[in-house]
Design a protein around this motif. Structure first.
Motif, short mmCIF file in Angstrom:
data_model
loop_
_atom_site.label_atom_id
_atom_site.label_comp_id
_atom_site.label_asym_id
_atom_site.label_seq_id
_atom_site.Cartn_x
_atom_site.Cartn_y
_atom_site.Cartn_z
N GLY A 52 0.84 -1.20 0.00
CA GLY A 52 0.00 0.00 0.00
C GLY A 52 0.86 1.24 0.00
O GLY A 52 2.06 1.18 0.27
N GLY A 53 0.27 2.35 -0.34
CA GLY A 53 1.02 3.61 -0.33
C GLY A 53 2.00 3.73 -1.47
O GLY A 53 2.95 4.51 -1.41
N ALA A 54 1.77 2.97 -2.55
CA ALA A 54 2.69 3.01 -3.69
C ALA A 54 2.72 4.41 -4.31
O ALA A 54 3.78 4.90 -4.73
CB ALA A 54 2.28 1.99 -4.75
N VAL A 56 2.19 7.32 -2.80
CA VAL A 56 2.93 8.23 -1.93
C VAL A 56 4.43 8.04 -2.15
O VAL A 56 5.18 9.01 -2.31
CB VAL A 56 2.59 7.98 -0.44
CG1 VAL A 56 3.49 8.79 0.48
CG2 VAL A 56 1.13 8.30 -0.16
N GLN A 57 4.85 6.78 -2.21
CA GLN A 57 6.27 6.47 -2.39
C GLN A 57 6.77 6.98 -3.74
O GLN A 57 7.86 7.57 -3.83
CB GLN A 57 6.45 4.96 -2.30
CG GLN A 57 7.88 4.57 -2.04
CD GLN A 57 8.01 3.06 -1.86
OE1 GLN A 57 7.08 2.30 -2.11
NE2 GLN A 57 9.16 2.63 -1.41
N GLN A 60 7.03 10.72 -3.70
CA GLN A 60 8.20 11.14 -2.93
C GLN A 60 9.46 11.05 -3.79
O GLN A 60 10.34 11.91 -3.72
CB GLN A 60 8.35 10.26 -1.68
CG GLN A 60 9.51 10.63 -0.79
CD GLN A 60 9.23 11.90 0.03
OE1 GLN A 60 8.36 11.92 0.88
NE2 GLN A 60 9.95 12.97 -0.25
N ILE A 63 9.67 14.01 -6.03
CA ILE A 63 10.07 15.20 -5.27
C ILE A 63 11.56 15.16 -4.96
O ILE A 63 12.29 16.13 -5.17
CB ILE A 63 9.21 15.31 -3.99
CG1 ILE A 63 7.76 15.60 -4.37
CG2 ILE A 63 9.76 16.39 -3.05
CD1 ILE A 63 6.75 15.35 -3.27
N ASN A 78 -3.70 10.42 -3.06
CA ASN A 78 -2.57 10.72 -2.18
C ASN A 78 -1.39 11.27 -2.96
O ASN A 78 -0.80 12.29 -2.60
CB ASN A 78 -2.12 9.46 -1.43
CG ASN A 78 -3.13 9.01 -0.38
OD1 ASN A 78 -4.01 9.78 0.00
ND2 ASN A 78 -3.01 7.78 0.07
N SER A 81 -2.08 14.81 -4.30
CA SER A 81 -1.98 15.91 -3.33
C SER A 81 -0.52 16.27 -3.08
O SER A 81 -0.18 17.44 -2.92
CB SER A 81 -2.71 15.57 -2.02
OG SER A 81 -2.15 14.42 -1.45
N LEU A 82 0.36 15.25 -3.06
CA LEU A 82 1.79 15.53 -2.88
C LEU A 82 2.37 16.27 -4.08
O LEU A 82 3.07 17.27 -3.92
CB LEU A 82 2.55 14.21 -2.70
CG LEU A 82 2.58 13.61 -1.31
CD1 LEU A 82 3.14 12.20 -1.35
CD2 LEU A 82 3.42 14.48 -0.37
N ALA A 85 1.09 19.81 -4.26
CA ALA A 85 1.65 20.66 -3.20
C ALA A 85 3.10 21.06 -3.52
O ALA A 85 3.55 22.15 -3.16
CB ALA A 85 1.59 19.94 -1.85
N GLU A 86 3.81 20.16 -4.21
CA GLU A 86 5.20 20.45 -4.55
C GLU A 86 5.30 21.22 -5.87
O GLU A 86 6.39 21.64 -6.27
CB GLU A 86 5.98 19.13 -4.64
CG GLU A 86 7.49 19.26 -4.75
CD GLU A 86 8.16 19.78 -3.48
OE1 GLU A 86 7.52 19.79 -2.41
OE2 GLU A 86 9.34 20.19 -3.57
N LYS A 121 -5.46 4.10 -3.13
CA LYS A 121 -5.83 3.43 -1.88
C LYS A 121 -5.87 4.48 -0.79
O LYS A 121 -4.95 5.26 -0.65
CB LYS A 121 -4.82 2.34 -1.54
CG LYS A 121 -5.24 1.52 -0.34
CD LYS A 121 -4.20 0.48 -0.02
CE LYS A 121 -4.56 -0.21 1.28
NZ LYS A 121 -3.55 -1.14 1.71
N LYS A 122 -6.94 4.50 -0.06
CA LYS A 122 -7.08 5.54 0.96
C LYS A 122 -6.15 5.26 2.13
O LYS A 122 -5.81 4.14 2.38
CB LYS A 122 -8.51 5.62 1.43
CG LYS A 122 -9.34 6.35 0.40
CD LYS A 122 -10.77 6.48 0.89
CE LYS A 122 -11.64 7.07 -0.19
NZ LYS A 122 -13.02 6.78 0.08
#
Lengths: 122, 285
Positions: A52-54, A56-57, A60, A63, A78, A81-82, A85-86, A121-122
């Motif tokens: 999960g969180g692929a 976000v990773q 990142q 960034i 997710n 939004s990152l 924001a960047e 995925k939330k």
């Protein structure tokens, strides 16, 4: 001073002839190219098979590497939004080769993604 | 004694078996661990009250102290944290609440907050069955913490019979439901799909070292692969529930079928005795 352009394309393989992988978080490779010189580097997406969180990773990584624009097919909430924001521009291309995507980027014909277009995925 | 009712495939009759078994035995604790859709009470229709919240710890990052070193990001296995050039960003729903980011932060910029992700409910004392259920809030992704907390309310001891209605599948919430049980009843249907998912569930209970047996629900639909598999693998078939219209009608009306087809109480009690024997013989070996 002009900021260096770094365009990242989600890809099925590690070169410019490879097809685009349409899923941002779980794509196989990232190809980061300079759209003017067409110099590029590529690396495998270590998070492509994580639980999960692929997204976000992956965001990142964009960034950390100073990517200025991302070309892909779908981005979850997710990651989106990152990236927004960047200030990373997200552009849509779900098919064709990496090289074609970079050309389309240069001509400005890619559509900008204004909101997440995958449930993620939330 | 804790008996779980599980299955690989969804919709095979876990809740039907759990509720009818509970009503046949009488004095039991029924724990509905299918926290994404607890439905035992659709059939019991007891009044239930909230008992407690399910609280998960979640980090809070002080943006003034954060130096954007990214150590918490590297540490977090669930990618619940990210660091932008402007500061940290948190994704609470990805967080499993381990607290590791707090320990690893060199600036002590991370403290712990709480987040309520679900609720534990219990039937009133005058109910036929002592029913406990967990409910994961809509939109929350993690069922296991709710299941773990729900199970802390189980009363153990001499003569206590606990029936656990597990969620379907073979993933984390199922493992959380099956952990520490004495026996697992796997409910399946006589279809190739039922067989495929039964085989996956069998692998799980075998790996967890839990004695188990199979109930074939809607028996008589024509496919015998499940029975062939059980017989060839030395897996006890505890019960066959026939593919009968009357059972389906009662189900659709929310009536546990043992309430009207009362001879089935005897069948369930006999199966319960078989299960007890199997548990004892496993313990002796």
């Amino acid at each position: 001073m002009v900021k260096e352009m770094k365009v990242c394309i989600t890809s099925m393989s590690d070169n410019l002839e490879a097809s685009i992988d349409p899923h941002f978080g779980r794509c196989r490779y990232f190809v980061i190219a300079d759209p003017d010189s067409m110099e590029f580097e590529s690396f495998e997406n270590a998070g492509s098979s994580g639980p999960g969180g692929a997204g976000v990773q992956a965001a990142q990584q964009m960034i950390n590497r100073g990517v200025t624009a991302l070309i892909t097919g779908s981005v979850g909430p997710n990651a989106f939004s990152l990236l927004s924001a960047e200030g990373v521009e997200v552009l849509m291309a779900a098919e064709g080769s990496v090289a074609e995507a970079v050309s389309a980027y240069r001509t400005g014909s890619l559509k900008k993604l204004e909101a997440p277009n995958s449930p993620g995925k939330k | 004694m804790k008996i779980a009712v599980a299955s690989g495939k969804g919709g095979t009759g876990k809740t039907t078996v759990a509720v009818n078994l509970a009503l046949s035995i009488g004095k039991v604790q029924l724990i509905d661990c299918d926290v994404e859709e607890p439905d035992c009470n659709l059939f019991l229709r007891s009044d239930i009250d909230k008992y407690q919240d399910v609280i998960l710890p979640v980090p809070r990052v002080d943006g003034n102290k954060c130096i954007q070193c990214g150590k918490c990001v590297q540490f977090c296995q669930y990618n619940a944290l990210a660091v932008l050039s402007s500061g940290p960003m948190l994704f609470p729903q990805l967080c499993h609440g381990c607290g590791g980011c707090m320990l690893i932060c060199p600036e002590n910029a991370i403290t712990e907050d709480e987040r309520i992700t679900g609720v534990i409910e219990r039937s009133r004392s005058d109910a036929r069955i002592d029913l406990w259920q967990g409910e994961l809030f809509t939109g929350e992704p993690m069922a296991s913490p709710v299941i773990r907390q729900l199970k802390t309310n189980i009363r153990e001891g001499e003569g206590e019979v606990v029936i656990i209605d597990s969620p379907p599948g073979t993933a984390c919430p199922v493992i959380a439901s099956l952990r520490d049980v004495d026996y697992c009843i796997l409910v399946t249907e006589p279809t190739p799909f039922g067989l495929n998912d039964l085989m996956l569930a069998v692998e799980v209970v075998r790996q967890m070292g839990i004695p188990f047996g199979v109930i074939i629900n809607r028996n008589g639909m024509g496919y015998d692969g499940v029975e062939v598999y059980c017989n060839s693998g030395d897996i006890p078939v505890l019960m066959k529930i026939p593919d009968k219209r009357q059972i389906a009608v009662l189900y659709s009306e929310g009536i546990p079928f043992v309430m009207q087809m009362t001879e089935w109480k005897g069948h369930f009690l006999k199966m319960f005795e078989d299960v007890c024997r199997q548990i004892l013989s496993t313990k002796e070996n």
